[in-house]
Design a protein around this motif. Structure first.
Motif, PDB file in Angstrom:
ATOM      1  N   MET A   1      22.810 -48.971  23.978  1.00 29.48           N
ATOM      2  CA  MET A   1      23.299 -49.043  22.604  1.00 29.48           C
ATOM      3  C   MET A   1      22.443 -50.026  21.790  1.00 29.48           C
ATOM      4  SD  MET A   1      25.630 -50.523  20.351  1.00 29.48           S
ATOM      5  CE  MET A   1      26.095 -51.803  21.487  1.00 29.48           C
ATOM      6  N   THR A   2      22.041 -49.587  20.622  1.00 30.80           N
ATOM      7  CA  THR A   2      21.092 -50.359  19.820  1.00 30.80           C
ATOM      8  C   THR A   2      21.796 -51.065  18.669  1.00 30.80           C
ATOM      9  OG1 THR A   2      19.444 -48.657  20.294  1.00 30.80           O
ATOM     10  CG2 THR A   2      18.968 -50.137  18.452  1.00 30.80           C
ATOM     11  N   ILE A   3      21.515 -52.334  18.515  1.00 34.95           N
ATOM     12  CA  ILE A   3      21.972 -53.043  17.312  1.00 34.95           C
ATOM     13  C   ILE A   3      20.839 -52.960  16.295  1.00 34.95           C
ATOM     14  CG2 ILE A   3      22.709 -55.255  16.356  1.00 34.95           C
ATOM     15  CD1 ILE A   3      23.647 -56.012  19.209  1.00 34.95           C
ATOM     16  N   ILE A   4      21.121 -52.352  15.172  1.00 37.09           N
ATOM     17  CA  ILE A   4      20.097 -52.189  14.138  1.00 37.09           C
ATOM     18  C   ILE A   4      20.042 -53.496  13.344  1.00 37.09           C
ATOM     19  CG2 ILE A   4      19.435 -50.840  12.110  1.00 37.09           C
ATOM     20  CD1 ILE A   4      20.905 -48.437  13.390  1.00 37.09           C
TER      21      ILE A   4
ATOM     22  N   ALA B   1      24.055 -46.463  18.185  1.00 34.46           N
ATOM     23  CA  ALA B   1      23.394 -47.521  17.396  1.00 34.46           C
ATOM     24  C   ALA B   1      24.282 -47.857  16.211  1.00 34.46           C
ATOM     25  CB  ALA B   1      22.036 -47.045  16.898  1.00 34.46           C
ATOM     26  N   TYR B   2      24.212 -49.117  15.773  1.00 31.11           N
ATOM     27  CA  TYR B   2      25.019 -49.493  14.612  1.00 31.11           C
ATOM     28  C   TYR B   2      24.384 -50.661  13.858  1.00 31.11           C
ATOM     29  CZ  TYR B   2      26.743 -53.686  16.977  1.00 31.11           C
ATOM     30  OH  TYR B   2      26.817 -54.908  17.606  1.00 31.11           O
ATOM     31  N   THR B   3      24.724 -50.737  12.569  1.00 30.76           N
ATOM     32  CA  THR B   3      24.307 -51.885  11.756  1.00 30.76           C
ATOM     33  C   THR B   3      25.447 -52.905  11.760  1.00 30.76           C
ATOM     34  OG1 THR B   3      25.186 -50.805   9.774  1.00 30.76           O
ATOM     35  CG2 THR B   3      22.827 -50.566  10.184  1.00 30.76           C
ATOM     36  N   PRO B   4      25.168 -54.144  12.173  1.00 36.18           N
ATOM     37  CA  PRO B   4      26.224 -55.161  12.117  1.00 36.18           C
ATOM     38  C   PRO B   4      26.503 -55.574  10.667  1.00 36.18           C
ATOM     39  CG  PRO B   4      24.148 -56.147  12.795  1.00 36.18           C
ATOM     40  CD  PRO B   4      23.888 -54.668  12.658  1.00 36.18           C
ATOM     41  N   VAL B   5      27.654 -56.161  10.445  1.00 31.49           N
ATOM     42  CA  VAL B   5      27.974 -56.780   9.147  1.00 31.49           C
ATOM     43  C   VAL B   5      28.494 -58.186   9.439  1.00 31.49           C
ATOM     44  CG1 VAL B   5      29.380 -56.668   7.050  1.00 31.49           C
ATOM     45  CG2 VAL B   5      28.631 -54.546   8.163  1.00 31.49           C
TER      46      VAL B   5
ATOM     47  N   ILE C   1      19.122 -48.032   3.932  1.00 31.01           N
ATOM     48  CA  ILE C   1      19.686 -47.240   5.043  1.00 31.01           C
ATOM     49  C   ILE C   1      18.619 -46.302   5.612  1.00 31.01           C
ATOM     50  CG2 ILE C   1      21.363 -45.395   5.566  1.00 31.01           C
ATOM     51  CD1 ILE C   1      23.252 -46.877   3.517  1.00 31.01           C
ATOM     52  N   MET C   2      17.893 -45.619   4.715  1.00 27.91           N
ATOM     53  CA  MET C   2      16.872 -44.681   5.183  1.00 27.91           C
ATOM     54  C   MET C   2      15.734 -45.428   5.890  1.00 27.91           C
ATOM     55  SD  MET C   2      18.377 -41.981   4.314  1.00 27.91           S
ATOM     56  CE  MET C   2      17.179 -40.803   4.903  1.00 27.91           C
ATOM     57  N   SER C   3      15.373 -46.594   5.383  1.00 28.04           N
ATOM     58  CA  SER C   3      14.277 -47.364   5.990  1.00 28.04           C
ATOM     59  C   SER C   3      14.666 -47.855   7.378  1.00 28.04           C
ATOM     60  CB  SER C   3      13.915 -48.566   5.117  1.00 28.04           C
ATOM     61  OG  SER C   3      13.555 -48.134   3.838  1.00 28.04           O
ATOM     62  N   LEU C   4      15.921 -48.252   7.533  1.00 26.37           N
ATOM     63  CA  LEU C   4      16.376 -48.712   8.859  1.00 26.37           C
ATOM     64  C   LEU C   4      16.378 -47.553   9.855  1.00 26.37           C
ATOM     65  CD1 LEU C   4      19.239 -51.183   7.875  1.00 26.37           C
ATOM     66  CD2 LEU C   4      17.207 -51.748   9.241  1.00 26.37           C
ATOM     67  N   LEU C   5      16.814 -46.376   9.413  1.00 24.68           N
ATOM     68  CA  LEU C   5      16.798 -45.210  10.317  1.00 24.68           C
ATOM     69  C   LEU C   5      15.364 -44.940  10.780  1.00 24.68           C
ATOM     70  CD1 LEU C   5      19.313 -42.863   8.423  1.00 24.68           C
ATOM     71  CD2 LEU C   5      19.674 -43.903  10.677  1.00 24.68           C
TER      72      LEU C   5
ATOM     73  N   ILE D   1      34.946 -41.580  15.753  1.00 26.11           N
ATOM     74  CA  ILE D   1      33.503 -41.585  16.027  1.00 26.11           C
ATOM     75  C   ILE D   1      33.172 -40.687  17.215  1.00 26.11           C
ATOM     76  CG2 ILE D   1      31.534 -43.084  16.622  1.00 26.11           C
ATOM     77  CD1 ILE D   1      32.811 -43.596  13.806  1.00 26.11           C
ATOM     78  N   LYS D   2      32.204 -39.781  16.974  1.00 23.76           N
ATOM     79  CA  LYS D   2      31.707 -38.911  18.055  1.00 23.76           C
ATOM     80  C   LYS D   2      30.887 -39.760  19.030  1.00 23.76           C
ATOM     81  CE  LYS D   2      28.189 -35.382  17.813  1.00 23.76           C
ATOM     82  NZ  LYS D   2      27.720 -34.225  17.042  1.00 23.76           N
ATOM     83  N   GLU D   3      30.962 -39.438  20.301  1.00 23.84           N
ATOM     84  CA  GLU D   3      30.189 -40.209  21.288  1.00 23.84           C
ATOM     85  C   GLU D   3      28.702 -40.124  20.947  1.00 23.84           C
ATOM     86  OE1 GLU D   3      31.498 -42.224  23.684  1.00 23.84           O
ATOM     87  OE2 GLU D   3      33.441 -41.638  22.813  1.00 23.84           O
ATOM     88  N   GLY D   4      28.053 -41.271  20.861  1.00 28.66           N
ATOM     89  CA  GLY D   4      26.603 -41.308  20.605  1.00 28.66           C
ATOM     90  C   GLY D   4      26.217 -41.304  19.143  1.00 28.66           C
TER      91      GLY D   4
END
Ligand code: NAP
Length: 284
Positions: free
Chosen positions: A1-4, A249-253, A144-148, A219-222
């Motif tokens: 799992m990726t932390i963006i 993967a997710y963006t923290p806040v 958002i697009m740049s992070l993806l 949330i769908k798996e993955g």
């Protein structure tokens, strides 16, 4: 799992921008100026404008702070924007949202010339962006697009669900995802069966303005989670604790989309300065 990691990516972007600003200064003898226009003294807006001024300083640009009283009229604000449009030292204009309710905000956004609309708020710029033509983009959707892209997350062919349809966030991010060949659903306050819709998503963008709104069992798996939300107490629009176990993967806040939004504003200001300085050298 990726932390963006938006904070780290924003630092990378700023480092690149510092070098570009330095080069521009050497070539033209001029320093890019971002005009930040603040109407009234909304504490959150004061903080955002200060953060943008600090970011300008970090990349070597000047921020011109324009502070107008709460009772400024639409007409007065339009006049101010016109004078910034015609000021050759100003490369970018940011009108801090929201302005007081009595002001026609969209008319003021539309008055910002396209070449200085570094926060992507002008309706014509929005149209160009949606058509896939060159235009400055709304900063948070661009973040958002740049992070993806930075995290090599494929968009093409994916099911993307955007929750929220504001002019500065939900609508433009939906258009950008569509332009990159995602299959996009835009949900809003009148959407029926939202949890079922979100369960289809490979990419979820939360832009609702409600703390911990998106639930873990939606949330769908993955799935990839892009939380644009920023609510009191540094809380996003997703119940991240409950969502994280299901995602890839997710963006923290804080530290996700927010810092990159400011970095994208800086990036577009540098692009505006490069175009303006190189096409219109100052008269000797
Ligand atoms: P906004 O203008 O208030 O729009 C919120 C959107 O959410 C609207 O389209 C609304 O639908 C929709 N919505 C509200 N309740 C809903 C519900 N129960 N179900 C589904 N949709 C619902 O907010 P915004 O300016 O787009 O901001 C959204 C979030 O992003 C906020 O948390 C804000 O703080 C954050 N933000 C962050 C940054 C950054 O730099 N990170 C920048 C800007 C905003 P309707 O259209 O039907 O009313």
């Amino acid at each position: 799992m990726t932390i963006i990691d938006g904070k780290a990516y924003a630092a990378e972007v700023e480092q690149e921008l510092r070098a570009r600003v330095e080069k521009l200064k050497e070539e033209t003898g001029r320093t890019p100026v971002l005009a930040t226009v603040l109407v009234g003294d909304n504490p959150a807006s004061v903080t955002y404008v200060r953060m943008k001024g600090n970011a300008c300083a970090r990349v070597g640009m000047t921020s011109l702070k324009v502070e107008l009283p709460q009772d400024t009229t639409t007409h007065q604000l339009l006049d101010k924007i016109e004078s910034l449009n015609s000021d050759p030292s100003v490369c970018g204009i940011l009108l801090q949202h929201p302005v007081p309710r009595h002001i026609d905000e969209q008319a003021c956004f539309n008055a910002i010339s396209l070449e200085k609309d570094v926060d992507g708020v002008n309706t014509s710029g929005f149209g160009r962006m949606a058509m896939g033509l060159p235009a400055f983009k709304s900063a948070t959707p661009l973040a958002i697009m740049s992070l993806l892209k930075r995290y090599n997350i494929a968009v093409e062919g994916k099911e993307a669900v955007v929750i929220g349809r504001s002019a500065i966030l939900g609508k433009p991010v939906a258009a950008l995802l569509l332009n990159q060949n995602a299959t996009v659903t835009v949900a809003h306050s009148k959407t029926v069966n939202l949890p079922e819709i979100v369960r289809r998503a490979d990419i979820v963008v939360a832009a609702v303005g409600k703390p911990r709104f998106v639930q873990g069992d939606w949330i769908k798996e993955g799935a990839v989670l892009m939380d644009a939300g920023y609510n009191k107490g540094n809380i996003g629009d997703m119940d991240l604790e409950a969502c994280i176990p299901h995602c890839s993967a997710y963006t923290p806040v804080p530290g996700g989309v927010g810092p990159v939004t400011i970095a994208m504003l800086m990036k577009q200001t540098v692009e505006a300065a490069e175009a303006l300085f190189r096409s219109r050298p100052p008269q000797a």
